[in-house]
Design an enzyme around this catalytic site. Structure first.
Site, short mmCIF file in Angstrom:
data_model
loop_
_atom_site.label_atom_id
_atom_site.label_comp_id
_atom_site.label_asym_id
_atom_site.label_seq_id
_atom_site.Cartn_x
_atom_site.Cartn_y
_atom_site.Cartn_z
N GLY A 1 0.75 -1.37 -0.08
CA GLY A 1 0.06 0.10 0.15
C GLY A 1 0.82 0.65 0.28
O GLY A 1 2.22 1.35 0.31
N GLN B 1 3.02 9.91 1.17
CA GLN B 1 4.08 9.37 1.65
C GLN B 1 5.20 9.45 -0.22
O GLN B 1 6.60 9.53 -0.35
CB GLN B 1 3.71 7.48 1.25
CG GLN B 1 3.94 7.05 2.02
CD GLN B 1 3.80 6.13 2.63
OE1 GLN B 1 2.72 5.23 2.24
NE2 GLN B 1 4.66 5.02 3.43
N CYS C 1 6.63 0.01 6.60
CA CYS C 1 7.02 0.66 5.85
C CYS C 1 7.95 1.14 5.11
O CYS C 1 8.79 1.33 5.50
CB CYS C 1 6.10 1.69 7.30
SG CYS C 1 5.63 3.02 6.21
N LEU C 2 7.11 1.74 4.14
CA LEU C 2 8.31 2.29 3.06
C LEU C 2 8.32 3.38 3.22
O LEU C 2 10.04 3.75 2.84
CB LEU C 2 7.81 2.19 1.75
CG LEU C 2 6.99 1.32 0.64
CD1 LEU C 2 5.99 1.36 -0.56
CD2 LEU C 2 8.02 0.29 0.17
N HIS D 1 -3.27 0.16 8.37
CA HIS D 1 -1.45 0.92 8.43
C HIS D 1 -1.99 2.18 7.29
O HIS D 1 -1.41 3.40 7.50
CB HIS D 1 -0.54 -0.31 7.94
CG HIS D 1 0.84 0.37 7.21
ND1 HIS D 1 1.69 -0.47 8.25
CD2 HIS D 1 0.73 1.20 6.29
CE1 HIS D 1 2.61 0.67 8.03
NE2 HIS D 1 2.58 1.25 6.67
N GLU D 2 -2.30 1.78 6.55
CA GLU D 2 -2.59 3.25 5.55
C GLU D 2 -3.34 4.52 5.84
O GLU D 2 -3.11 6.46 5.38
CB GLU D 2 -3.13 2.24 3.52
CG GLU D 2 -2.65 1.33 3.14
CD GLU D 2 -0.48 2.02 2.85
OE1 GLU D 2 0.06 2.93 2.76
OE2 GLU D 2 0.09 0.80 3.61
N HIS E 1 -1.62 6.35 8.36
CA HIS E 1 -0.42 7.54 6.87
C HIS E 1 -0.73 8.78 7.00
O HIS E 1 -0.48 9.53 6.45
CB HIS E 1 -0.37 7.38 5.86
CG HIS E 1 1.08 5.98 6.19
ND1 HIS E 1 2.41 6.70 6.08
CD2 HIS E 1 1.08 5.13 5.92
CE1 HIS E 1 2.88 5.51 6.76
NE2 HIS E 1 2.35 4.75 5.55
NI NI Z 1 3.21 3.28 5.54
#
Ligand code: NI
Length: 190
Positions: A49, A54, A102-103, A144-145, A148
């Site tokens: 995701g 991000q 997480c990216l 999680h997404e 953000h």
């Molecule tokens: Ni993340």
């Protein structure tokens, strides 16, 4: 369509509450291009995701996709989903510990308590209403997404004593995490 740089922890945009979009804004070429770029960037990074902050855009859009043959085959597949202005509501009080990375947080993994079942109300990329209940690992990915979009990172919610580098996680925690994930999928159906 393009791959955009992924903002990293410490970037202020990751700590802001992203703003809602209007239907007119969503239909604009700029926002439609942002959605295409989020999808391209998620695919390029092999993430499950990606949320607009991000890539530096403080608007309430997240994309999610888990292919049928991901790097983690115990994860149920999730079709490509675009969530605009999403609102999550836990269906009940059940929680489970979900292993996350997480990216925007390089290297780290940790266990995060997540609601087992959540109702998701949002628009799709064309402004059509989405109203569904997601469960288990899929519900955790949504949480999680959407965190953000509120400036929340998984490390805020993780039990700090479970934090591990990717290498140590794979060395020490992965087998039990996979077993726990399979149990969640068997129990919750997702
Ligand atoms: Ni993340």
């Amino acid at each position: 369509m393009a791959v955009r740089p992924i903002t990293q922890i410490g970037a202020p945009v990751l700590r802001q509450r992203a703003r809602e979009l209007t239907h007119a804004e969503l239909a604009s070429p700029e926002i439609q291009a942002l959605i295409d770029d989020l999808i391209d960037t998620m695919h390029d990074a092999r993430g499950a995701g990606l949320a607009a902050p991000q890539v530096g855009a403080s608007v309430r859009i997240a994309v999610i996709e888990v292919p049928a043959d991901p790097p983690h085959p115990y994860r149920p597949a999730i079709p490509l989903t675009v969530l605009v202005n999403p609102v999550l509501t836990p269906v009940d009080d059940e929680r489970f510990a979900h292993a996350e990375g997480c990216l925007s947080v390089p290297v780290l993994r940790g266990l995060v308590p997540r609601a087992a079942r959540v109702r998701v109300q949002a628009w799709d990329r064309h402004g059509a209403a989405i109203d569904e209940i997601v469960v288990g690992l899929t519900a955790a990915t949504y949480q999680h997404e959407i965190d953000h979009l509120d400036g929340v990172l998984f490390v805020d919610r993780a039990d700090p004593r479970t934090l591990a580098t990717m290498a140590e996680f794979e060395r020490h925690q992965l087998p039990e995490v996979i077993a726990a994930a399979r149990a969640v999928v068997a129990r919750l159906g997702g």
